[in-house]
Motif scaffolding. Structure first.
Motif, PDB file in Angstrom:
ATOM      1  N   ASP A   1       1.210  20.331  18.523  1.00 38.04           N
ATOM      2  CA  ASP A   1       1.078  21.755  18.846  1.00 38.04           C
ATOM      3  C   ASP A   1       2.253  22.275  19.678  1.00 38.04           C
ATOM      4  OD1 ASP A   1      -1.292  21.893  17.458  1.00 38.04           O
ATOM      5  OD2 ASP A   1      -2.561  21.659  19.224  1.00 38.04           O
ATOM      6  N   ARG A   2       3.233  21.409  19.941  1.00 39.91           N
ATOM      7  CA  ARG A   2       4.458  21.761  20.683  1.00 39.91           C
ATOM      8  C   ARG A   2       4.141  22.362  22.054  1.00 39.91           C
ATOM      9  NH1 ARG A   2       8.780  24.540  17.293  1.00 39.91           N
ATOM     10  NH2 ARG A   2      10.046  23.430  18.779  1.00 39.91           N
ATOM     11  N   VAL A   3       3.267  21.678  22.776  1.00 34.55           N
ATOM     12  CA  VAL A   3       2.827  22.115  24.098  1.00 34.55           C
ATOM     13  C   VAL A   3       3.912  21.835  25.133  1.00 34.55           C
ATOM     14  CG1 VAL A   3       1.121  21.664  25.908  1.00 34.55           C
ATOM     15  CG2 VAL A   3       0.410  21.803  23.516  1.00 34.55           C
ATOM     16  N   ASP A   4       4.191  22.827  25.986  1.00 33.17           N
ATOM     17  CA  ASP A   4       5.166  22.675  27.062  1.00 33.17           C
ATOM     18  C   ASP A   4       4.526  22.326  28.397  1.00 33.17           C
ATOM     19  OD1 ASP A   4       7.431  23.338  25.493  1.00 33.17           O
ATOM     20  OD2 ASP A   4       7.008  25.465  25.767  1.00 33.17           O
ATOM     21  N   LEU A   5       3.337  22.832  28.636  1.00 35.87           N
ATOM     22  CA  LEU A   5       2.646  22.629  29.910  1.00 35.87           C
ATOM     23  C   LEU A   5       1.170  22.432  29.633  1.00 35.87           C
ATOM     24  CD1 LEU A   5       2.606  22.792  33.086  1.00 35.87           C
ATOM     25  CD2 LEU A   5       2.140  25.228  32.793  1.00 35.87           C
ATOM     26  N   VAL A   6       0.579  21.400  30.224  1.00 36.61           N
ATOM     27  CA  VAL A   6      -0.844  21.141  30.079  1.00 36.61           C
ATOM     28  C   VAL A   6      -1.545  21.616  31.344  1.00 36.61           C
ATOM     29  CG1 VAL A   6      -2.608  19.347  29.892  1.00 36.61           C
ATOM     30  CG2 VAL A   6      -0.498  19.168  28.560  1.00 36.61           C
ATOM     31  N   VAL A   7      -2.536  22.478  31.184  1.00 38.72           N
ATOM     32  CA  VAL A   7      -3.371  22.919  32.298  1.00 38.72           C
ATOM     33  C   VAL A   7      -4.774  22.428  31.988  1.00 38.72           C
ATOM     34  CG1 VAL A   7      -4.256  24.881  33.599  1.00 38.72           C
ATOM     35  CG2 VAL A   7      -1.926  24.948  32.678  1.00 38.72           C
ATOM     36  N   GLN A   8      -5.282  21.569  32.842  1.00 43.59           N
ATOM     37  CA  GLN A   8      -6.574  20.950  32.582  1.00 43.59           C
ATOM     38  C   GLN A   8      -7.689  21.795  33.191  1.00 43.59           C
ATOM     39  OE1 GLN A   8      -4.779  17.017  33.838  1.00 43.59           O
ATOM     40  NE2 GLN A   8      -6.351  16.450  32.358  1.00 43.59           N
ATOM     41  N   CYS A   9      -8.397  22.491  32.335  1.00 38.48           N
ATOM     42  CA  CYS A   9      -9.488  23.385  32.759  1.00 38.48           C
ATOM     43  C   CYS A   9     -10.810  22.673  32.523  1.00 38.48           C
ATOM     44  CB  CYS A   9      -9.438  24.689  31.971  1.00 38.48           C
ATOM     45  SG  CYS A   9      -7.862  25.539  32.058  1.00 38.48           S
ATOM     46  N   GLY A  10     -11.316  22.007  33.531  1.00 38.84           N
ATOM     47  CA  GLY A  10     -12.583  21.301  33.390  1.00 38.84           C
ATOM     48  C   GLY A  10     -12.476  19.933  32.749  1.00 38.84           C
ATOM     49  N   TRP A  11     -11.285  19.441  32.519  1.00 40.74           N
ATOM     50  CA  TRP A  11     -11.086  18.122  31.905  1.00 40.74           C
ATOM     51  C   TRP A  11     -11.431  17.050  32.922  1.00 40.74           C
ATOM     52  CZ3 TRP A  11     -10.117  16.416  27.100  1.00 40.74           C
ATOM     53  CH2 TRP A  11      -9.684  15.102  26.943  1.00 40.74           C
ATOM     54  N   LEU A  12     -12.292  16.100  32.548  1.00 39.66           N
ATOM     55  CA  LEU A  12     -12.731  15.073  33.483  1.00 39.66           C
ATOM     56  C   LEU A  12     -12.412  13.651  33.037  1.00 39.66           C
ATOM     57  CD1 LEU A  12     -16.225  16.556  34.420  1.00 39.66           C
ATOM     58  CD2 LEU A  12     -14.080  16.723  35.692  1.00 39.66           C
TER      59      LEU A  12
ATOM     60  N   VAL B   1     -10.277  30.977  29.734  1.00 39.66           N
ATOM     61  CA  VAL B   1     -10.488  32.409  29.535  1.00 39.66           C
ATOM     62  C   VAL B   1      -9.783  33.194  30.632  1.00 39.66           C
ATOM     63  CG1 VAL B   1     -12.233  34.232  29.437  1.00 39.66           C
ATOM     64  CG2 VAL B   1     -12.642  32.060  28.273  1.00 39.66           C
ATOM     65  N   ASN B   2      -9.869  32.699  31.879  1.00 39.41           N
ATOM     66  CA  ASN B   2      -9.183  33.331  33.000  1.00 39.41           C
ATOM     67  C   ASN B   2      -7.673  33.389  32.749  1.00 39.41           C
ATOM     68  OD1 ASN B   2      -8.749  34.382  35.635  1.00 39.41           O
ATOM     69  ND2 ASN B   2      -8.291  32.328  36.333  1.00 39.41           N
ATOM     70  N   ILE B   3      -7.127  32.299  32.273  1.00 39.48           N
ATOM     71  CA  ILE B   3      -5.693  32.259  31.985  1.00 39.48           C
ATOM     72  C   ILE B   3      -5.351  33.249  30.876  1.00 39.48           C
ATOM     73  CG2 ILE B   3      -3.851  30.794  31.057  1.00 39.48           C
ATOM     74  CD1 ILE B   3      -5.231  28.457  32.575  1.00 39.48           C
ATOM     75  N   GLN B   4      -6.162  33.306  29.826  1.00 35.12           N
ATOM     76  CA  GLN B   4      -5.913  34.253  28.735  1.00 35.12           C
ATOM     77  C   GLN B   4      -5.987  35.690  29.234  1.00 35.12           C
ATOM     78  OE1 GLN B   4      -4.893  33.442  25.493  1.00 35.12           O
ATOM     79  NE2 GLN B   4      -4.385  35.615  25.608  1.00 35.12           N
TER      80      GLN B   4
ATOM     81  N   HIS C   1      -3.597  21.021  36.781  1.00 36.94           N
ATOM     82  CA  HIS C   1      -5.058  20.989  36.748  1.00 36.94           C
ATOM     83  C   HIS C   1      -5.563  22.272  37.385  1.00 36.94           C
ATOM     84  CE1 HIS C   1      -8.804  18.567  36.504  1.00 36.94           C
ATOM     85  NE2 HIS C   1      -9.191  19.484  37.360  1.00 36.94           N
ATOM     86  N   GLU C   2      -6.408  22.998  36.670  1.00 36.19           N
ATOM     87  CA  GLU C   2      -6.944  24.250  37.188  1.00 36.19           C
ATOM     88  C   GLU C   2      -8.085  23.928  38.143  1.00 36.19           C
ATOM     89  OE1 GLU C   2      -8.787  28.467  35.708  1.00 36.19           O
ATOM     90  OE2 GLU C   2      -8.643  26.830  34.299  1.00 36.19           O
ATOM     91  N   TYR C   3      -7.912  24.297  39.425  1.00 36.65           N
ATOM     92  CA  TYR C   3      -8.950  24.036  40.423  1.00 36.65           C
ATOM     93  C   TYR C   3      -8.915  25.107  41.490  1.00 36.65           C
ATOM     94  CZ  TYR C   3     -11.953  21.819  43.742  1.00 36.65           C
ATOM     95  OH  TYR C   3     -12.979  21.573  44.587  1.00 36.65           O
ATOM     96  N   PRO C   4      -9.983  25.759  41.850  1.00 27.34           N
ATOM     97  CA  PRO C   4     -11.293  25.608  41.224  1.00 27.34           C
ATOM     98  C   PRO C   4     -11.288  26.074  39.775  1.00 27.34           C
ATOM     99  CG  PRO C   4     -11.292  27.442  42.760  1.00 27.34           C
ATOM    100  CD  PRO C   4      -9.958  26.765  42.888  1.00 27.34           C
ATOM    101  N   PRO C   5     -12.284  25.679  38.985  1.00 28.89           N
ATOM    102  CA  PRO C   5     -12.258  25.934  37.546  1.00 28.89           C
ATOM    103  C   PRO C   5     -12.041  27.379  37.126  1.00 28.89           C
ATOM    104  CG  PRO C   5     -13.986  24.394  38.066  1.00 28.89           C
ATOM    105  CD  PRO C   5     -13.426  24.877  39.385  1.00 28.89           C
ATOM    106  N   ARG C   6     -12.410  28.352  37.913  1.00 26.77           N
ATOM    107  CA  ARG C   6     -12.267  29.742  37.495  1.00 26.77           C
ATOM    108  C   ARG C   6     -11.017  30.406  38.055  1.00 26.77           C
ATOM    109  NH1 ARG C   6     -16.773  31.753  34.864  1.00 26.77           N
ATOM    110  NH2 ARG C   6     -18.528  30.372  34.981  1.00 26.77           N
ATOM    111  N   ALA C   7     -10.206  29.662  38.751  1.00 24.55           N
ATOM    112  CA  ALA C   7      -8.987  30.252  39.323  1.00 24.55           C
ATOM    113  C   ALA C   7      -7.808  29.354  39.011  1.00 24.55           C
ATOM    114  CB  ALA C   7      -9.137  30.422  40.830  1.00 24.55           C
ATOM    115  N   ALA C   8      -6.804  29.890  38.348  1.00 26.73           N
ATOM    116  CA  ALA C   8      -5.619  29.090  38.033  1.00 26.73           C
ATOM    117  C   ALA C   8      -4.889  28.807  39.338  1.00 26.73           C
ATOM    118  CB  ALA C   8      -4.722  29.830  37.051  1.00 26.73           C
ATOM    119  N   ALA C   9      -5.093  27.630  39.876  1.00 27.13           N
ATOM    120  CA  ALA C   9      -4.506  27.257  41.159  1.00 27.13           C
ATOM    121  C   ALA C   9      -3.295  26.360  40.942  1.00 27.13           C
ATOM    122  CB  ALA C   9      -5.569  26.583  42.020  1.00 27.13           C
ATOM    123  N   GLY C  10      -2.884  25.657  41.979  1.00 27.01           N
ATOM    124  CA  GLY C  10      -1.643  24.880  41.996  1.00 27.01           C
ATOM    125  C   GLY C  10      -1.436  23.936  40.833  1.00 27.01           C
TER     126      GLY C  10
END
Length: 111
Positions: free
Chosen positions: A65-76, A2-5, A90-99
């Motif tokens: 789905d022709r995905v170019d980049l995977v960002v793992q938001c909470g994927w464990l 949602v943050n990314i959107q 990988h989005e870390y911390p979960p609410r901030a799109a980090a490195g």
């Protein structure tokens, strides 16, 4: 997600979310994806006999789905990322799109 959107909607991120994959049926992230107009792929590790089969199912959905980049938001879940699939983060911390970084394996094993 949602943050990314929100960043996309605000014009601060030139991207589009095209796919959501969940390893569980009943989690809030699936509802959030649906609120964004995306029906999540439910790919549960326990439905596969091997890590390779589980990983292949994820890769198949991403390629479809022709995905170019995977960002793992909470994927464990542990999954093998094929080199040919490209970039992953990988989005870390979960609410901030980090490195973002590249890797071959991500996260602990799923139940």
């Amino acid at each position: 997600m949602v943050n990314i959107q929100q960043e996309i909607d605000a014009g601060r991120l030139n991207a589009r979310i095209v796919s959501v994959i969940s390893s569980r049926r009943e989690i809030a992230g699936n509802d959030r994806a649906r609120e964004l107009g995306l029906e999540p792929h439910i790919i549960r590790k326990k439905d596969f006999n091997t890590l390779e089969a589980f990983s292949a199912a994820i890769s198949k959905a991403l390629l479809a789905d022709r995905v170019d980049l995977v960002v793992q938001c909470g994927w464990l879940c542990l999954w093998q990322i094929p080199v040919e699939t490209g970039r992953q983060g990988h989005e870390y911390p979960p609410r901030a799109a980090a490195g973002l970084w590249r890797t071959g394996h991500v996260g602990p094993s799923c139940a």
